[in-house]
Design a protein around this motif. Structure first.
Motif, mmCIF file in Angstrom:
data_model
loop_
_atom_site.group_PDB
_atom_site.id
_atom_site.type_symbol
_atom_site.label_atom_id
_atom_site.label_comp_id
_atom_site.label_asym_id
_atom_site.label_seq_id
_atom_site.Cartn_x
_atom_site.Cartn_y
_atom_site.Cartn_z
ATOM 1 N N ASP A 37 0.863 -1.168 0.000
ATOM 2 C CA ASP A 37 0.000 0.000 0.000
ATOM 3 C C ASP A 37 0.906 1.226 0.000
ATOM 4 N N GLY A 38 0.972 1.918 -1.114
ATOM 5 C CA GLY A 38 1.892 3.038 -1.258
ATOM 6 C C GLY A 38 1.625 4.195 -0.335
ATOM 7 N N GLU A 39 0.423 4.258 0.257
ATOM 8 C CA GLU A 39 0.105 5.337 1.190
ATOM 9 C C GLU A 39 0.699 5.091 2.570
ATOM 10 N N LYS A 40 1.147 3.875 2.831
ATOM 11 C CA LYS A 40 1.599 3.509 4.172
ATOM 12 C C LYS A 40 3.104 3.281 4.268
ATOM 13 N N VAL A 41 3.804 3.445 3.158
ATOM 14 C CA VAL A 41 5.242 3.166 3.123
ATOM 15 C C VAL A 41 5.968 4.373 2.540
ATOM 16 N N VAL A 42 7.096 4.730 3.135
ATOM 17 C CA VAL A 42 7.955 5.793 2.613
ATOM 18 C C VAL A 42 9.240 5.151 2.096
ATOM 19 N N ALA A 43 9.591 5.460 0.861
ATOM 20 C CA ALA A 43 10.807 4.911 0.265
ATOM 21 C C ALA A 43 11.917 5.951 0.270
ATOM 22 N N VAL A 44 13.109 5.525 0.638
ATOM 23 C CA VAL A 44 14.300 6.366 0.568
ATOM 24 C C VAL A 44 15.362 5.617 -0.226
ATOM 25 N N GLU A 45 16.290 6.354 -0.792
ATOM 26 C CA GLU A 45 17.321 5.714 -1.606
ATOM 27 C C GLU A 45 18.130 4.721 -0.781
ATOM 28 N N CYS A 46 18.391 5.084 0.468
ATOM 29 C CA CYS A 46 19.130 4.207 1.386
ATOM 30 C C CYS A 46 18.675 4.534 2.800
ATOM 31 N N LEU A 47 18.628 3.551 3.665
ATOM 32 C CA LEU A 47 18.194 3.790 5.044
ATOM 33 C C LEU A 47 19.165 4.681 5.805
ATOM 34 N N GLY A 48 20.361 4.876 5.266
ATOM 35 C CA GLY A 48 21.297 5.805 5.885
ATOM 36 C C GLY A 48 20.796 7.234 5.877
ATOM 37 N N ARG A 49 19.758 7.521 5.116
ATOM 38 C CA ARG A 49 19.164 8.861 5.075
ATOM 39 C C ARG A 49 18.374 9.178 6.348
ATOM 40 N N ILE A 50 17.943 8.185 7.072
ATOM 41 C CA ILE A 50 17.103 8.374 8.260
ATOM 42 C C ILE A 50 17.966 8.856 9.417
ATOM 43 N N GLU A 51 17.474 9.886 10.135
ATOM 44 C CA GLU A 51 18.233 10.399 11.279
ATOM 45 C C GLU A 51 17.285 10.711 12.445
ATOM 46 N N GLU A 52 17.876 11.071 13.579
ATOM 47 C CA GLU A 52 17.129 11.118 14.836
ATOM 48 C C GLU A 52 16.067 12.207 14.910
ATOM 49 N N SER A 53 16.278 13.348 14.247
ATOM 50 C CA SER A 53 15.256 14.386 14.317
ATOM 51 C C SER A 53 13.967 13.937 13.625
ATOM 52 N N LEU A 54 14.098 13.160 12.554
ATOM 53 C CA LEU A 54 12.922 12.605 11.887
ATOM 54 C C LEU A 54 12.199 11.608 12.794
ATOM 55 N N LEU A 55 12.956 10.707 13.402
ATOM 56 C CA LEU A 55 12.342 9.668 14.227
ATOM 57 C C LEU A 55 11.675 10.248 15.467
ATOM 58 N N THR A 56 12.299 11.234 16.100
ATOM 59 C CA THR A 56 11.675 11.846 17.274
ATOM 60 C C THR A 56 10.452 12.668 16.884
ATOM 61 N N ALA A 57 10.431 13.226 15.663
ATOM 62 C CA ALA A 57 9.235 13.923 15.188
ATOM 63 C C ALA A 57 8.070 12.954 15.063
ATOM 64 N N LEU A 58 8.347 11.723 14.652
ATOM 65 C CA LEU A 58 7.305 10.701 14.594
ATOM 66 C C LEU A 58 6.804 10.367 15.997
ATOM 67 N N ALA A 59 7.719 10.331 16.962
ATOM 68 C CA ALA A 59 7.318 10.057 18.346
ATOM 69 C C ALA A 59 6.390 11.149 18.874
ATOM 70 N N VAL A 60 6.681 12.394 18.542
ATOM 71 C CA VAL A 60 5.831 13.510 18.957
ATOM 72 C C VAL A 60 4.434 13.368 18.363
ATOM 73 N N GLU A 61 4.349 12.778 17.161
ATOM 74 C CA GLU A 61 3.058 12.571 16.496
ATOM 75 C C GLU A 61 2.382 11.286 16.938
ATOM 76 N N ASP A 62 2.824 10.732 18.079
ATOM 77 C CA ASP A 62 2.211 9.529 18.678
ATOM 78 C C ASP A 62 2.418 8.273 17.846
ATOM 79 N N CYS A 63 3.544 8.209 17.153
ATOM 80 C CA CYS A 63 3.892 6.964 16.467
ATOM 81 C C CYS A 63 4.162 5.882 17.506
ATOM 82 N N ARG A 64 3.627 4.699 17.294
ATOM 83 C CA ARG A 64 3.834 3.624 18.268
ATOM 84 C C ARG A 64 5.051 2.763 17.934
ATOM 85 N N LYS A 65 5.416 2.721 16.646
ATOM 86 C CA LYS A 65 6.566 1.907 16.267
ATOM 87 C C LYS A 65 7.057 2.350 14.898
ATOM 88 N N VAL A 66 8.386 2.308 14.720
ATOM 89 C CA VAL A 66 9.001 2.589 13.419
ATOM 90 C C VAL A 66 9.700 1.317 12.956
#
Length: 401
Positions: free
Chosen positions: A118-147
């Motif tokens: 389901d393309g609405e539920k998945v985010v694609a990046v060129e490499c997972l090395g692009r993911i960093e902590e400010s993005l992940l903590t922003a998800l936590a602020v938005e009540d994300c339960r799991k990444v």
């Protein structure tokens, strides 16, 4: 790691449509004795390399994955496709569509899964090395339960160092979530959760969707540059020519009134601290991460040169000179980015940078005061060389002409 001898000359070659480069933020540019080479170690394609102690840039090898931007402690490199704001917005939308589950995957495995996702539920990046902590903590602020970071066959991939970067970020984020008593957890998996599987009625080919998503971004950028150039915007001109016109990239780095080089606290770090503040108060304990450092100066070894403050890229170490004659440096743990420039350049080895910091110090604006003895020589005096040679040669009969 020995210092890179030609970082300044070749740094601008990293600049591309995918990466912006800011020379004055780079610790290797600010001081030749700095040993930071994290961009080289993190580069997934060999576009940034060291050969015989010289930096070698091969722009055509860059795949725009952004892993070097994640690794750079001072944000001297910033990724653009997508940029941080675009990636965060996409991740939050996908997380809400998946009922609080955030799924981010490398593009290779997303393309391989095709219309099964389901393309609405998945985010694609060129490499997972692009993911960093400010993005992940922003998800936590938005009540994300799991990444869930879904990796492809990383062990056999040419971009395997990107996976190692993702794992370091994952470990750091989980430590932050523990200290801040947040229930969100970040995991790396080789499989997609069943909840992001496409319904049988869906005819969404994710591979095609990703293609059009990339094409849309490139078209938007081209339209923006065209419009801004017509309006005479110098920023657009610089983007179009892949030459950053930011004031930070002047050829000469100007020294400020206090005798230090300009400071810059990365936006990424400020967003991270804002996110942590939104999560509440942390536990009062030491934590070890890849992000912050704690400076300790031995007053018996220190020669009071304060070079640590002169070259600190973020202002985590700042000079003070009180009216009563007391002088020294203040240390702000929340602004430290663990670049180790201060430790590398300390001429007497009096300064040590430790990985452990108190979590509460990051948000409270804690200042640690380090008083120093007045230096033997006034480094601002035009006669300092004469006085130094008199002492060095034990000869008072040295005079200036």
């Amino acid at each position: 790691m020995v210092p890179i001898v030609n970082a300044y000359e070749l740094f601008e070659k990293i600049q591309s449509a995918d990466i912006s480069a800011y020379r004055q933020r780079c610790v290797a540019v600010r001081n030749r004795r700095a040993t930071c080479s994290r961009c080289v170690q993190a580069c997934t394609s060999g576009a940034i390399a060291i050969d015989d102690n010289s930096l070698v840039i091969t722009p055509e090898k860059c795949i725009g994955c952004g892993t070097c931007a994640t690794a750079c402690p001072t944000c001297a490199l910033e990724a653009h496709t997508p940029n941080d704001a675009q990636l965060q917005a996409s991740a939050i939308r996908a997380m809400h569509a998946a009922d609080g589950l955030s799924v981010i995957a490398c593009r290779q495995i997303v393309d391989a899964a095709g219309r099964r996702l389901d393309g609405e539920k998945v985010v694609a990046v060129e490499c997972l090395g692009r993911i960093e902590e400010s993005l992940l903590t922003a998800l936590a602020v938005e009540d994300c339960r799991k990444v869930v970071l879904v990796a492809g066959r990383c062990s056999s991939c040419d971009c395997v160092v990107g996976f190692e970067m993702a794992r370091a970020v994952c470990d750091t984020c989980n430590e932050l979530m523990r200290v801040w008593s947040c229930s969100m957890r970040v995991d790396i998996s080789e499989r997609f959760p069943s909840s992001v599987r496409a319904d049988a009625s869906q005819a969404c080919d994710v591979s095609r969707r990703n293609f059009f998503f990339r094409a849309k971004d490139e078209a938007r950028l081209a339209a923006y540059l065209t419009a801004e150039q017509v309006l005479g915007n110098p920023e657009a001109d610089s983007m179009a020519s892949a030459s950053n016109s930011d004031a930070e990239n002047h050829t000469v780095m100007k020294v400020m009134d206090d005798g230090t080089l300009p400071h810059f606290v990365p936006d990424k770090r400020e967003r991270l601290l804002d996110n942590l503040a939104a999560l509440g108060d942390p536990a009062d304990e030491l934590m070890e991460t890849r992000l912050w450092g704690h400076v300790v100066i031995d007053p018996d070894v220190c020669n009071s040169c304060r070079m640590c403050a002169t070259f600190c890229p973020t202002g985590a170490i700042m000079k003070f000179d009180d009216e009563d004659g007391v002088m020294g440096v203040n240390h702000y743990p929340g602004d430290c980015v663990l670049c180790r420039c201060c430790e590398d350049i300390c001429p007497t080895g009096a300064l040590h940078l430790y990985d452990e910091v108190f979590a509460g110090d990051l948000l409270s604006g804690t200042v640690e005061r380090n008083e120093m003895r007045p230096p033997k020589y006034d480094m601002t005096s035009p006669k300092k060389s004469m006085h130094m040679f008199r002492d060095l040669l034990n000869c008072p009969d040295i005079f200036e002409r």
